[in-house]
Enzyme design. Structure first.
Site, mmCIF file in Angstrom:
data_model
loop_
_atom_site.group_PDB
_atom_site.id
_atom_site.type_symbol
_atom_site.label_atom_id
_atom_site.label_comp_id
_atom_site.label_asym_id
_atom_site.label_seq_id
_atom_site.Cartn_x
_atom_site.Cartn_y
_atom_site.Cartn_z
ATOM 1 N N TRP A 21 0.913 -1.129 0.000
ATOM 2 C CA TRP A 21 0.000 0.000 0.000
ATOM 3 C C TRP A 21 0.957 1.183 0.000
ATOM 4 O O TRP A 21 1.958 1.184 0.728
ATOM 5 C CB TRP A 21 -0.800 0.074 1.291
ATOM 6 C CG TRP A 21 -1.873 -0.927 1.579
ATOM 7 C CD1 TRP A 21 -1.938 -1.710 2.700
ATOM 8 C CD2 TRP A 21 -3.076 -1.217 0.851
ATOM 9 N NE1 TRP A 21 -3.094 -2.442 2.680
ATOM 10 C CE2 TRP A 21 -3.806 -2.171 1.555
ATOM 11 C CE3 TRP A 21 -3.611 -0.744 -0.369
ATOM 12 C CZ2 TRP A 21 -5.025 -2.681 1.121
ATOM 13 C CZ3 TRP A 21 -4.821 -1.261 -0.816
ATOM 14 C CH2 TRP A 21 -5.513 -2.211 -0.077
ATOM 15 N N HIS A 26 -0.899 2.953 4.288
ATOM 16 C CA HIS A 26 -0.385 2.518 5.600
ATOM 17 C C HIS A 26 -0.745 3.511 6.696
ATOM 18 O O HIS A 26 -1.083 3.134 7.816
ATOM 19 C CB HIS A 26 1.137 2.325 5.542
ATOM 20 C CG HIS A 26 1.531 1.051 4.870
ATOM 21 N ND1 HIS A 26 1.409 -0.167 5.494
ATOM 22 C CD2 HIS A 26 2.003 0.800 3.632
ATOM 23 C CE1 HIS A 26 1.815 -1.118 4.666
ATOM 24 N NE2 HIS A 26 2.175 -0.563 3.529
ATOM 25 N N ASP A 65 9.079 -0.039 4.548
ATOM 26 C CA ASP A 65 9.286 0.036 3.101
ATOM 27 C C ASP A 65 10.573 0.764 2.717
ATOM 28 O O ASP A 65 11.085 0.561 1.621
ATOM 29 C CB ASP A 65 8.091 0.704 2.414
ATOM 30 C CG ASP A 65 6.976 -0.301 2.130
ATOM 31 O OD1 ASP A 65 7.280 -1.509 1.988
ATOM 32 O OD2 ASP A 65 5.809 0.120 2.048
ATOM 33 N N ARG A 68 13.607 -1.989 3.884
ATOM 34 C CA ARG A 68 13.850 -3.159 3.025
ATOM 35 C C ARG A 68 14.836 -2.868 1.900
ATOM 36 O O ARG A 68 15.424 -3.780 1.343
ATOM 37 C CB ARG A 68 12.539 -3.706 2.456
ATOM 38 C CG ARG A 68 11.874 -2.782 1.472
ATOM 39 C CD ARG A 68 10.511 -3.304 1.028
ATOM 40 N NE ARG A 68 10.608 -4.386 0.070
ATOM 41 C CZ ARG A 68 9.560 -4.898 -0.573
ATOM 42 N NH1 ARG A 68 8.332 -4.450 -0.326
ATOM 43 N NH2 ARG A 68 9.713 -5.876 -1.435
ATOM 44 N N HIS A 80 7.232 -8.753 3.310
ATOM 45 C CA HIS A 80 6.112 -7.864 2.974
ATOM 46 C C HIS A 80 4.984 -8.579 2.233
ATOM 47 O O HIS A 80 3.981 -7.957 1.897
ATOM 48 C CB HIS A 80 6.599 -6.671 2.137
ATOM 49 C CG HIS A 80 7.507 -5.739 2.898
ATOM 50 N ND1 HIS A 80 7.148 -4.467 3.253
ATOM 51 C CD2 HIS A 80 8.760 -5.933 3.399
ATOM 52 C CE1 HIS A 80 8.142 -3.893 3.920
ATOM 53 N NE2 HIS A 80 9.126 -4.762 4.024
ATOM 54 N N HIS A 136 3.329 -2.104 10.070
ATOM 55 C CA HIS A 136 3.378 -2.102 8.610
ATOM 56 C C HIS A 136 2.752 -3.366 7.998
ATOM 57 O O HIS A 136 1.937 -3.286 7.083
ATOM 58 C CB HIS A 136 4.838 -1.973 8.149
ATOM 59 C CG HIS A 136 4.984 -1.873 6.670
ATOM 60 N ND1 HIS A 136 4.846 -0.682 5.984
ATOM 61 C CD2 HIS A 136 5.217 -2.820 5.721
ATOM 62 C CE1 HIS A 136 5.001 -0.897 4.684
ATOM 63 N NE2 HIS A 136 5.229 -2.192 4.501
ATOM 64 N N ASP A 140 0.038 -4.280 4.958
ATOM 65 C CA ASP A 140 0.377 -4.997 3.720
ATOM 66 C C ASP A 140 -0.450 -6.266 3.517
ATOM 67 O O ASP A 140 -0.841 -6.584 2.395
ATOM 68 C CB ASP A 140 1.862 -5.410 3.731
ATOM 69 C CG ASP A 140 2.779 -4.347 3.145
ATOM 70 O OD1 ASP A 140 2.283 -3.353 2.579
ATOM 71 O OD2 ASP A 140 4.013 -4.525 3.260
ATOM 72 N N HIS A 146 -0.477 -8.532 -2.219
ATOM 73 C CA HIS A 146 0.620 -8.939 -1.330
ATOM 74 C C HIS A 146 0.436 -10.378 -0.878
ATOM 75 O O HIS A 146 1.275 -10.930 -0.172
ATOM 76 C CB HIS A 146 0.725 -8.012 -0.116
ATOM 77 C CG HIS A 146 1.474 -6.755 -0.431
ATOM 78 N ND1 HIS A 146 2.717 -6.467 0.075
ATOM 79 C CD2 HIS A 146 1.161 -5.732 -1.254
ATOM 80 C CE1 HIS A 146 3.137 -5.304 -0.413
ATOM 81 N NE2 HIS A 146 2.210 -4.836 -1.216
ATOM 82 N N HIS A 169 0.009 -4.033 -9.580
ATOM 83 C CA HIS A 169 0.333 -3.975 -8.147
ATOM 84 C C HIS A 169 0.324 -2.519 -7.653
ATOM 85 O O HIS A 169 -0.277 -2.198 -6.624
ATOM 86 C CB HIS A 169 1.702 -4.616 -7.897
ATOM 87 C CG HIS A 169 2.016 -4.799 -6.453
ATOM 88 N ND1 HIS A 169 1.893 -6.005 -5.812
ATOM 89 C CD2 HIS A 169 2.432 -3.914 -5.523
ATOM 90 C CE1 HIS A 169 2.214 -5.852 -4.531
ATOM 91 N NE2 HIS A 169 2.550 -4.592 -4.334
ATOM 92 N N ASP A 173 -1.741 -0.551 -4.821
ATOM 93 C CA ASP A 173 -1.027 0.075 -3.697
ATOM 94 C C ASP A 173 -1.414 1.540 -3.535
ATOM 95 O O ASP A 173 -1.575 2.017 -2.413
ATOM 96 C CB ASP A 173 0.490 0.058 -3.941
ATOM 97 C CG ASP A 173 1.164 -1.211 -3.480
ATOM 98 O OD1 ASP A 173 0.529 -2.033 -2.791
ATOM 99 O OD2 ASP A 173 2.352 -1.378 -3.821
#
Ligand SMILES: *[C@@H]1O[C@H](CO)[C@@H](O)[C@H](O)[C@H]1NC(C)=O
Ligand SMILES: [Zn+2]
Length: 291
Positions: A21, A26, A65, A68, A80, A136, A140, A146, A169, A173
């Protein structure tokens, strides 16, 4: 090709949309959660995170995010999502043994960071990381793509949105959530959350909310995993019923800003509201169980 390699091949310009997202989604989950946590939970996380403002959950909701993509945080990239190797739109399912590889997945990560918070023995820095991960991933896991392996969770399905090139995707998101909230800012998240909170407290979600958290338990690692699997399975089901209802050919190279978005919006609203409410009860359960 592993999902990680495939993601690495995407252009840098496409990456921000491929994170999760978007930050705004989020933040909305976090604001919904902030409204429903107990006062003990609020104090616990405000103290742990060193932030006594009303944004204490929203401010850290998309930290994972950025982490990572750092050297130190690269290990967490597979956390995630869960790569459900099902067959949408014909059949959707999540199977932990089949879909959660040795590199880990969102279901095991939620379980792991939840148990770290409950044990309370990690350093403060690691407890903060665990909190940010849980906040988080609770978001997700509600994004249907996801919880799907097909075409790298839709990252390699090219689509258009309002005439701009993107991928399926990223549309889920960010573009579709922003079509509801009206933008990508923190204030868009706050006003979207206000709408969702009123639906939960006194509107169209009122009768459903208790069902969203029924069976929610952090009492053991298997209870934590069972709860996270329930969330993943529900999210994944929307891949068949909504995201890829007409198969890949119905969305590939199509502009999704019209009728497709109209159909997707109620699912996005529901998933954000639900995961925000669930996150509140999950954090309450963690604080109640914390050593
Ligand atoms: C569990 O948390 C530890 C501590 O941060 C981390 O090193 C490990 O990679 C995590 N594993 C999963 C599956 O989340
Ligand atoms: Zn994410």
């Amino acid at each position: 090709m592993s999902r990680f390699t495939a993601l690495a091949l995407l252009s840098a310009a496409a990456l921000p949309g491929a994170l999760a997202w978007g930050a705004m989604g989020h933040e909305t989950v976090a604001y919904v959660a902030s409204n429903y946590v107990s006062s003990a939970t609020k104090s616990y996380f405000q103290s742990l995170l060193g932030d006594t403002s009303t944004d204490y959950l929203a401010s850290v909701a998309s930290w994972a995010d950025s982490y990572r993509y750092t050297t130190a945080g690269a290990f967490s990239a597979p956390y995630h999502y869960i790569d459900a190797n099902d067959n949408p739109p014909t059949s959707c399912s999540v199977n932990l043994d089949r879909d959660c590889g040795s590199e880990g997945c969102i279901v095991r990560a939620l379980q792991n960071y939840t148990s770290i918070l409950i044990a309370g023995t990690a350093t403060k820095a690691n407890l903060q990381i665990a909190a940010k991960m849980v906040i988080h991933f609770a978001g997700d896991i509600g994004q249907p793509l996801h919880c799907e392996a097909l075409d790298v969770g839709g990252n390699t399905i090219d689509v258009e949105y309002n005439g701009d090139d993107t991928n399926l995707h990223a549309a889920w998101d960010s573009d579709i959530p922003e079509s509801i909230s009206g933008g990508s800012s923190l204030s868009s998240a706050k006003s979207w959350a206000t709408d969702l909170i009123s639906e939960i407290t006194s509107g169209s979600y009122k009768s459903q909310a208790s069902g969203w958290v029924s069976g929610l338990s952090v009492a053991s690692s298997s209870a934590q995993t069972t709860t996270a699997m329930k969330w993943a399975t529900e999210s994944n089901a929307y891949v068949c019923s909504t995201v890829l209802k007409g198969g890949v050919s119905a969305v590939e190279n199509k502009d999704l800003s019209g009728a497709y978005t109209t159909t997707a919006q109620p699912v996005v609203d529901l998933q954000i509201a639900k995961q925000g409410y669930r996150l509140a009860k999950w954090l309450d359960a963690i604080v109640a169980a914390a050593k």
